[in-house]
Design a protein around this motif. Structure first.
Motif, PDB file in Angstrom:
ATOM      1  N   MET A   1      68.626 -80.134 -71.033  1.00 56.12           N
ATOM      2  CA  MET A   1      69.197 -79.815 -69.729  1.00 56.12           C
ATOM      3  C   MET A   1      68.077 -79.397 -68.770  1.00 56.12           C
ATOM      4  N   PRO A   2      68.293 -79.535 -67.459  1.00 56.16           N
ATOM      5  CA  PRO A   2      67.260 -79.149 -66.495  1.00 56.16           C
ATOM      6  C   PRO A   2      66.913 -77.681 -66.623  1.00 56.16           C
ATOM      7  N   ASP A   3      65.683 -77.301 -66.224  1.00 59.00           N
ATOM      8  CA  ASP A   3      65.289 -75.903 -66.298  1.00 59.00           C
ATOM      9  C   ASP A   3      65.901 -75.125 -65.133  1.00 59.00           C
ATOM     10  N   SER A   4      65.559 -73.828 -65.024  1.00 60.07           N
ATOM     11  CA  SER A   4      66.167 -72.973 -63.994  1.00 60.07           C
ATOM     12  C   SER A   4      65.866 -73.427 -62.572  1.00 60.07           C
ATOM     13  N   ALA A   5      64.789 -74.199 -62.412  1.00 59.36           N
ATOM     14  CA  ALA A   5      64.424 -74.701 -61.084  1.00 59.36           C
ATOM     15  C   ALA A   5      64.976 -76.106 -60.830  1.00 59.36           C
ATOM     16  N   GLY A   6      65.762 -76.593 -61.774  1.00 60.11           N
ATOM     17  CA  GLY A   6      66.358 -77.913 -61.616  1.00 60.11           C
ATOM     18  C   GLY A   6      65.443 -79.056 -61.986  1.00 60.11           C
ATOM     19  N   ARG A   7      64.306 -78.751 -62.621  1.00 56.65           N
ATOM     20  CA  ARG A   7      63.379 -79.808 -63.035  1.00 56.65           C
ATOM     21  C   ARG A   7      63.834 -80.446 -64.337  1.00 56.65           C
ATOM     22  N   VAL A   8      63.498 -81.712 -64.496  1.00 59.37           N
ATOM     23  CA  VAL A   8      63.809 -82.444 -65.727  1.00 59.37           C
ATOM     24  C   VAL A   8      62.946 -81.887 -66.858  1.00 59.37           C
ATOM     25  N   THR A   9      63.556 -81.635 -68.013  1.00 65.46           N
ATOM     26  CA  THR A   9      62.830 -81.075 -69.154  1.00 65.46           C
ATOM     27  C   THR A   9      62.458 -82.180 -70.147  1.00 65.46           C
ATOM     28  N   VAL A  10      61.245 -82.045 -70.717  1.00 62.31           N
ATOM     29  CA  VAL A  10      60.699 -83.119 -71.546  1.00 62.31           C
ATOM     30  C   VAL A  10      59.957 -82.569 -72.766  1.00 62.31           C
ATOM     31  N   VAL A  11      60.046 -83.304 -73.871  1.00 60.47           N
ATOM     32  CA  VAL A  11      59.180 -83.104 -75.036  1.00 60.47           C
ATOM     33  C   VAL A  11      58.273 -84.326 -75.105  1.00 60.47           C
ATOM     34  N   VAL A  12      56.974 -84.102 -75.285  1.00 64.08           N
ATOM     35  CA  VAL A  12      56.004 -85.201 -75.349  1.00 64.08           C
ATOM     36  C   VAL A  12      55.436 -85.283 -76.763  1.00 64.08           C
ATOM     37  N   ALA A  13      55.422 -86.490 -77.347  1.00 61.28           N
ATOM     38  CA  ALA A  13      54.887 -86.651 -78.699  1.00 61.28           C
ATOM     39  C   ALA A  13      53.901 -87.810 -78.767  1.00 61.28           C
ATOM     40  N   ASP A  14      52.678 -87.503 -79.221  1.00 58.24           N
ATOM     41  CA  ASP A  14      51.644 -88.517 -79.424  1.00 58.24           C
ATOM     42  C   ASP A  14      50.618 -87.920 -80.382  1.00 58.24           C
ATOM     43  N   ASP A  15      50.097 -88.735 -81.294  1.00 56.00           N
ATOM     44  CA  ASP A  15      49.160 -88.192 -82.280  1.00 56.00           C
ATOM     45  C   ASP A  15      47.726 -88.099 -81.766  1.00 56.00           C
ATOM     46  N   HIS A  16      47.479 -88.588 -80.560  1.00 52.28           N
ATOM     47  CA  HIS A  16      46.155 -88.462 -79.963  1.00 52.28           C
ATOM     48  C   HIS A  16      46.178 -87.282 -78.991  1.00 52.28           C
ATOM     49  N   PRO A  17      45.535 -86.148 -79.335  1.00 56.71           N
ATOM     50  CA  PRO A  17      45.630 -84.928 -78.524  1.00 56.71           C
ATOM     51  C   PRO A  17      45.239 -85.111 -77.067  1.00 56.71           C
ATOM     52  N   ILE A  18      44.157 -85.837 -76.815  1.00 59.22           N
ATOM     53  CA  ILE A  18      43.690 -85.992 -75.435  1.00 59.22           C
ATOM     54  C   ILE A  18      44.701 -86.770 -74.607  1.00 59.22           C
ATOM     55  N   PHE A  19      45.230 -87.856 -75.178  1.00 58.37           N
ATOM     56  CA  PHE A  19      46.228 -88.652 -74.451  1.00 58.37           C
ATOM     57  C   PHE A  19      47.498 -87.819 -74.240  1.00 58.37           C
ATOM     58  N   ARG A  20      47.947 -87.137 -75.300  1.00 60.74           N
ATOM     59  CA  ARG A  20      49.171 -86.331 -75.213  1.00 60.74           C
ATOM     60  C   ARG A  20      49.038 -85.248 -74.155  1.00 60.74           C
ATOM     61  N   GLU A  21      47.920 -84.548 -74.166  1.00 66.38           N
ATOM     62  CA  GLU A  21      47.709 -83.474 -73.196  1.00 66.38           C
ATOM     63  C   GLU A  21      47.610 -84.011 -71.774  1.00 66.38           C
ATOM     64  N   GLY A  22      47.000 -85.196 -71.640  1.00 72.77           N
ATOM     65  CA  GLY A  22      46.894 -85.812 -70.320  1.00 72.77           C
ATOM     66  C   GLY A  22      48.256 -86.195 -69.768  1.00 72.77           C
ATOM     67  N   ILE A  23      49.101 -86.771 -70.623  1.00 66.54           N
ATOM     68  CA  ILE A  23      50.457 -87.141 -70.204  1.00 66.54           C
ATOM     69  C   ILE A  23      51.251 -85.885 -69.824  1.00 66.54           C
ATOM     70  N   ALA A  24      51.181 -84.867 -70.670  1.00 62.19           N
ATOM     71  CA  ALA A  24      51.923 -83.632 -70.404  1.00 62.19           C
ATOM     72  C   ALA A  24      51.484 -83.012 -69.077  1.00 62.19           C
ATOM     73  N   ARG A  25      50.168 -82.998 -68.845  1.00 63.32           N
ATOM     74  CA  ARG A  25      49.649 -82.428 -67.602  1.00 63.32           C
ATOM     75  C   ARG A  25      50.136 -83.232 -66.393  1.00 63.32           C
ATOM     76  N   GLY A  26      50.100 -84.556 -66.524  1.00 62.42           N
ATOM     77  CA  GLY A  26      50.549 -85.409 -65.433  1.00 62.42           C
ATOM     78  C   GLY A  26      52.018 -85.196 -65.101  1.00 62.42           C
ATOM     79  N   LEU A  27      52.838 -85.014 -66.126  1.00 66.25           N
ATOM     80  CA  LEU A  27      54.264 -84.768 -65.903  1.00 66.25           C
ATOM     81  C   LEU A  27      54.470 -83.425 -65.208  1.00 66.25           C
ATOM     82  N   GLN A  28      53.757 -82.402 -65.657  1.00 62.97           N
ATOM     83  CA  GLN A  28      53.870 -81.075 -65.054  1.00 62.97           C
ATOM     84  C   GLN A  28      53.449 -81.084 -63.590  1.00 62.97           C
ATOM     85  N   LEU A  29      52.343 -81.810 -63.300  1.00 59.91           N
ATOM     86  CA  LEU A  29      51.810 -81.841 -61.937  1.00 59.91           C
ATOM     87  C   LEU A  29      52.730 -82.546 -60.949  1.00 59.91           C
ATOM     88  N   SER A  30      53.688 -83.310 -61.475  1.00 62.00           N
ATOM     89  CA  SER A  30      54.617 -84.009 -60.578  1.00 62.00           C
ATOM     90  C   SER A  30      55.479 -83.019 -59.803  1.00 62.00           C
TER      91      SER A  30
END
Length: 215
Positions: A1-30
């Motif tokens: 469900m959306p968070d308290s600010a109405g943002r879409v909530t996501v779980v990110v899964a990838d076995d490459h830490p750098i790629f996973r962290e980059g994707i997560a950061r990009g989603l957050q920065l949106s």
């Protein structure tokens, strides 16, 4: 469900830490998405989905332990309130088809731009189906090829038996209409079941309709 600010909530899964962290950061920065958890394998991803109930799970197809499609299957099977979106380096149309068939919200190529991934996550959260533009042509070809194959796998008699079942007819009725013995119709019925991967006539009709063998 959306968070308290109405943002879409996501779980990110990838076995490459750098790629996973980059994707997560990009989603957050949106500014429109909150990443609740990150996972490095399929089992951890499924655990995070069960724990956090995110709107969307963004999953690498080639996850260790459980691959992305296996996670999708579990999410759909257990009726979890999360839409699973696969991200992969593969462009194999058979893989894309299987992912969609299992219930994935979509399939993106890993070379997709950050903005495309963000938009895909937002669309998935709204119930949309997403496939990268570069994968669409292959997916259409795969669907067409499978439809042609599915039609070809049934013999003429099996098709007649299937039509009879779809009209609510019994084996004796179908046998009488085709001037064949009931035992012969039972043989065709068993072969029909085996080809469709079902065990009764209702399931055979439902599966045939899903495959486009019946209107």
């Amino acid at each position: 469900m959306p968070d308290s600010a109405g943002r879409v909530t996501v779980v990110v899964a990838d076995d490459h830490p750098i790629f996973r962290e980059g994707i997560a950061r990009g989603l957050q920065l949106s500014g429109e998405i909150t990443v609740l958890a990150e996972a490095e394998d399929g089992e951890a991803a499924l655990g995070a989905i069960r724990e956090h109930s995110p709107d969307v799970a963004l999953l690498d197809y080639r996850l260790p332990k459980l691959d992305g499609i296996a996670v999708v299957h579990a999410v759909v099977r257990d009726q979890l309130p999360t839409r699973a979106l696969l991200l992969s380096a593969t462009t194999d149309s058979a893989v894309v088809f299987r992912a969609i068939q299992e219930g994935a919200a979509g399939f993106l190529a890993k070379e997709a731009k950050r903005s495309e991934i963000v938009q895909a996550v937002l669309k998935a959260a709204r119930g949309k189906q997403i496939v990268s533009e570069e994968l669409t042509g292959g997916l259409v070809d795969e669907i067409r090829m499978r439809a042609e194959h599915d039609t070809a796998i049934l013999s003429e008699r099996e098709g007649q038996v299937l039509q009879g079942f779809s009209q609510g007819k019994s084996i004796p009725q179908i046998a009488a209409e085709l001037y064949l013995g009931a035992s012969t119709i039972k043989t065709h019925t068993q072969r029909l079941y085996e080809k469709l991967g079902v065990s009764d006539r209702a399931a055979a009709v439902a599966e045939a309709m899903r495959r486009g063998l019946l209107e």
